[in-house]
Design an enzyme around this catalytic site. Structure first.
Site, PDB file in Angstrom:
ATOM      1  N   GLY A  46       0.826  -1.197   0.000  1.00 44.83           N
ATOM      2  CA  GLY A  46       0.000   0.000   0.000  1.00 44.83           C
ATOM      3  C   GLY A  46       0.860   1.247   0.000  1.00 44.83           C
ATOM      4  O   GLY A  46       2.037   1.210   0.377  1.00 44.83           O
ATOM      5  N   GLN A  51       2.982   9.873   1.312  1.00 41.53           N
ATOM      6  CA  GLN A  51       4.246   9.145   1.263  1.00 41.53           C
ATOM      7  C   GLN A  51       5.062   9.462   0.014  1.00 41.53           C
ATOM      8  O   GLN A  51       6.229   9.080  -0.072  1.00 41.53           O
ATOM      9  CB  GLN A  51       4.005   7.645   1.347  1.00 41.53           C
ATOM     10  CG  GLN A  51       3.461   7.203   2.695  1.00 41.53           C
ATOM     11  CD  GLN A  51       3.279   5.714   2.725  1.00 41.53           C
ATOM     12  OE1 GLN A  51       2.226   5.210   2.344  1.00 41.53           O
ATOM     13  NE2 GLN A  51       4.308   5.003   3.167  1.00 41.53           N
ATOM     14  N   CYS A  88       6.330  -0.122   7.188  1.00 39.17           N
ATOM     15  CA  CYS A  88       5.928   1.024   6.380  1.00 39.17           C
ATOM     16  C   CYS A  88       7.091   1.458   5.497  1.00 39.17           C
ATOM     17  O   CYS A  88       8.229   1.545   5.962  1.00 39.17           O
ATOM     18  CB  CYS A  88       5.502   2.169   7.298  1.00 39.17           C
ATOM     19  SG  CYS A  88       4.928   3.640   6.430  1.00 39.17           S
ATOM     20  N   GLU A 131      -3.197   2.693   5.474  1.00 39.22           N
ATOM     21  CA  GLU A 131      -3.075   3.759   4.473  1.00 39.22           C
ATOM     22  C   GLU A 131      -3.992   4.941   4.781  1.00 39.22           C
ATOM     23  O   GLU A 131      -3.599   6.092   4.596  1.00 39.22           O
ATOM     24  CB  GLU A 131      -3.335   3.214   3.066  1.00 39.22           C
ATOM     25  CG  GLU A 131      -2.373   2.128   2.617  1.00 39.22           C
ATOM     26  CD  GLU A 131      -0.899   2.463   2.790  1.00 39.22           C
ATOM     27  OE1 GLU A 131      -0.527   3.658   2.704  1.00 39.22           O
ATOM     28  OE2 GLU A 131      -0.112   1.536   3.037  1.00 39.22           O
TER      29      GLU A 131
END
Length: 154
Positions: A46, A51, A88, A131
């Site tokens: 994801g 990001q 992450c 997310e």
């Protein structure tokens, strides 16, 4: 399509509430395409727009069953509980055990602005929650009950 640079913690954009998308145009389509390519290149499941340094409410997810694109996503239903590891792309080398809902229903828009609803369980539910948290300035490390650096608990 292009691979974009993944923003790393502690960049302040990761802590901001992302802006609602109101224009469903070629720029949004390019962002979605680039985000998918970036996620796949980084071997992620994801990616949220913050990001890649874009403060917009846009996420892409692929847990192995094909690409899911969501614009302005919101969780409208949660059930059950799961507890397990997360990582992450914006926090490399760190993992943590996070408690999440086992099932979620998400309402969003597709790249053309049409409303969609998607249900997810297990890993897909976890990915949606992770997310969408990014869109609200929340990182998994804020929720983790245990944090691991590499293979070492800290």
């Amino acid at each position: 399509m292009a691979i974009r640079l993944i923003t790393k913690d502690p960049d302040p954009i990761l802590r901001k509430i992302a802006k609602q998308v109101t224009k469903f145009d070629e720029r949004l389509h390019r962002l979605l395409d680039d985000m998918a390519e970036t996620m796949y290149d980084a071997n992620g499941v994801g990616l949220a727009a913050p990001q890649v340094a874009i403060s917009k409410r846009v996420i892409v997810i692929d847990t192995g069953d094909g690409l899911i694109e969501c614009v302005n996503p919101e969780i409208i239903e949660k059930k059950g509980e799961q507890f397990g590891p997360e990582g992450c792309l914006s926090i490399p080398g760190i993992n943590g055990d996070v408690r999440r809902a086992q099932y979620v229903k998400v309402r969003a828009q597709n790249r053309f602005g049409e409303e969609i609803e998607i249900e997810g369980e297990d890993l897909l539910a976890r990915a949606f929650q992770h997310e969408i948290d990014h869109l609200n300035g929340v990182l998994f490390t804020d929720l983790a009950e245990q944090i691991y650096h590499g293979n070492v608990e800290r």
